[in-house]
Write a protein that holds these residues in place. Sequence first.
Motif, PDB file in Angstrom:
ATOM      1  N   CYS A 135       0.842  -1.211   0.000  1.00 48.70           N
ATOM      2  CA  CYS A 135       0.000   0.000   0.000  1.00 48.70           C
ATOM      3  C   CYS A 135       0.868   1.249   0.000  1.00 48.70           C
ATOM      4  O   CYS A 135       0.577   2.219  -0.716  1.00 48.70           O
ATOM      5  N   GLU A 136       1.921   1.232   0.783  1.00 51.93           N
ATOM      6  CA  GLU A 136       2.842   2.363   0.808  1.00 51.93           C
ATOM      7  C   GLU A 136       3.509   2.536  -0.559  1.00 51.93           C
ATOM      8  O   GLU A 136       3.601   3.649  -1.093  1.00 51.93           O
ATOM      9  N   LYS A 137       3.942   1.433  -1.156  1.00 57.20           N
ATOM     10  CA  LYS A 137       4.637   1.486  -2.449  1.00 57.20           C
ATOM     11  C   LYS A 137       3.752   2.044  -3.548  1.00 57.20           C
ATOM     12  O   LYS A 137       4.225   2.801  -4.412  1.00 57.20           O
ATOM     13  N   HIS A 138       2.474   1.695  -3.529  1.00 58.52           N
ATOM     14  CA  HIS A 138       1.595   2.052  -4.651  1.00 58.52           C
ATOM     15  C   HIS A 138       0.744   3.287  -4.388  1.00 58.52           C
ATOM     16  O   HIS A 138      -0.187   3.563  -5.143  1.00 58.52           O
ATOM     17  N   GLY A 139       1.038   4.023  -3.340  1.00 52.71           N
ATOM     18  CA  GLY A 139       0.493   5.367  -3.212  1.00 52.71           C
ATOM     19  C   GLY A 139      -0.796   5.523  -2.447  1.00 52.71           C
ATOM     20  O   GLY A 139      -1.421   6.590  -2.487  1.00 52.71           O
ATOM     21  N   TYR A 140      -1.235   4.484  -1.733  1.00 51.59           N
ATOM     22  CA  TYR A 140      -2.442   4.623  -0.924  1.00 51.59           C
ATOM     23  C   TYR A 140      -2.216   5.652   0.193  1.00 51.59           C
ATOM     24  O   TYR A 140      -1.104   5.841   0.687  1.00 51.59           O
ATOM     25  N   ASP A 141      -3.306   6.259   0.603  1.00 47.73           N
ATOM     26  CA  ASP A 141      -3.268   7.215   1.709  1.00 47.73           C
ATOM     27  C   ASP A 141      -3.640   6.581   3.044  1.00 47.73           C
ATOM     28  O   ASP A 141      -3.242   7.080   4.096  1.00 47.73           O
ATOM     29  N   GLY A 142      -4.445   5.506   3.007  1.00 51.83           N
ATOM     30  CA  GLY A 142      -4.908   4.899   4.253  1.00 51.83           C
ATOM     31  C   GLY A 142      -5.070   3.403   4.116  1.00 51.83           C
ATOM     32  O   GLY A 142      -5.063   2.851   3.010  1.00 51.83           O
ATOM     33  N   ILE A 143      -5.244   2.736   5.256  1.00 53.92           N
ATOM     34  CA  ILE A 143      -5.494   1.304   5.278  1.00 53.92           C
ATOM     35  C   ILE A 143      -6.494   0.987   6.381  1.00 53.92           C
ATOM     36  O   ILE A 143      -6.449   1.567   7.468  1.00 53.92           O
ATOM     37  N   GLU A 144      -7.434   0.103   6.061  1.00 53.17           N
ATOM     38  CA  GLU A 144      -8.328  -0.462   7.064  1.00 53.17           C
ATOM     39  C   GLU A 144      -7.733  -1.779   7.535  1.00 53.17           C
ATOM     40  O   GLU A 144      -7.512  -2.693   6.737  1.00 53.17           O
ATOM     41  N   ILE A 145      -7.491  -1.876   8.829  1.00 54.63           N
ATOM     42  CA  ILE A 145      -6.801  -3.029   9.406  1.00 54.63           C
ATOM     43  C   ILE A 145      -7.827  -4.030   9.910  1.00 54.63           C
ATOM     44  O   ILE A 145      -8.657  -3.711  10.767  1.00 54.63           O
TER      45      ILE A 145
END
Length: 280
Positions: free
Chosen positions: A23-33
Amino acid sequence: MKIAFNQATTMKHSTLELDLAYCEKHGYDGIEIRLDKLKDYLRRHRPQELKAFFERSALRPLAFNALEQISFRDEESFRQIVNDLKFLGEIGGIIGCRTVIVVPAFDVGDYTKQAIKDETVRALRHLADLARPYGLRLAFEFVGYPNCSVNTFGQAYDIVRAADRDNVGIVLDCFHFHAMNSRLEDLRQADPADIFVFHIDDCEDLPAGALRDRHRVWPGQGCIDLDAILRTLKEIGYGEMASVELFRPEYWEWDIERAIRTGYETASRVVRSYFPPVKA
C-alpha cells in the motif's frame, strides 16, 4: 478524496506486513486493518513497531474492521465484543487509529423493524459509551443481504441518528448500497460528518437480494452506478477517503502486489472524475 485499502481485498494469503508495504509502495493514503490480521501481526511484533511504521510513512490507519453482529447477542458473546473493542482501543491509542467498524446481526428471526431498531440502538449506545474513553468512533455498517437485520442505507442512518452519540456514524459501502436498492435520496439527506467510512467497490449484475460478497469486482468494472454515488457525495460535501474493499475469492488468489496495485488504479480512475488527488 484520498484512497485507502481494506485488507479484505487480499484476505486469504496476505499479512498486515505485506499489505502495509505494498500500500505504501503504490500510493495509498490509508489502510483499514482487519482484526484477525492485526492479532496475527501481534504474534510476531510489538504494537510499538506498528506505531513506528505509521510515524515514518505517509500511509495512515483509517479504521479497524470489524466487530461483527453487535446486536441480538447473549451476555457471554457480547462480552467478547466488548473485550475486542477495548483491545482495539488500546492498540488504536498507540498507532493513532480512532475508528472501529461495527456490523449488525444476521438471521434474527421475526422481529419487527422497530424491535430491530431498538435493539441496535441499545447496542450502539452501550459500545459507544465504552469506546469514548479510548477516543474511539464507531462506524456502523449495514449489509445488503436480505438476512441482515439492517440492510439499507436509510434504515442504518435512521438507527445512527437515533443512537444520538457523536462518536457513532455510518459506513457507506457501494456494494451494500446497491445490493438491496438503497436510495440516493436518503444519501442526499445525510450529514457528511456522519459518514465515517466510505467503501468503494463494484459488482456483477445480479438482482436485488441475490448479490453476495463473492460477486464484487474492481471499481468501474461492474454495474453499480458509482457516478451517481460519487456525484451525490460531492453534492453533500463528503470528500474524505474512498477505501477499496472486495471479498472476491478470485482476487485472493492473485499475486498480492498485483491486487493492491489494481485496487489503487481502478479506484483512482473512478474517484478522480469527481475528486482531484489530495495529499497530506
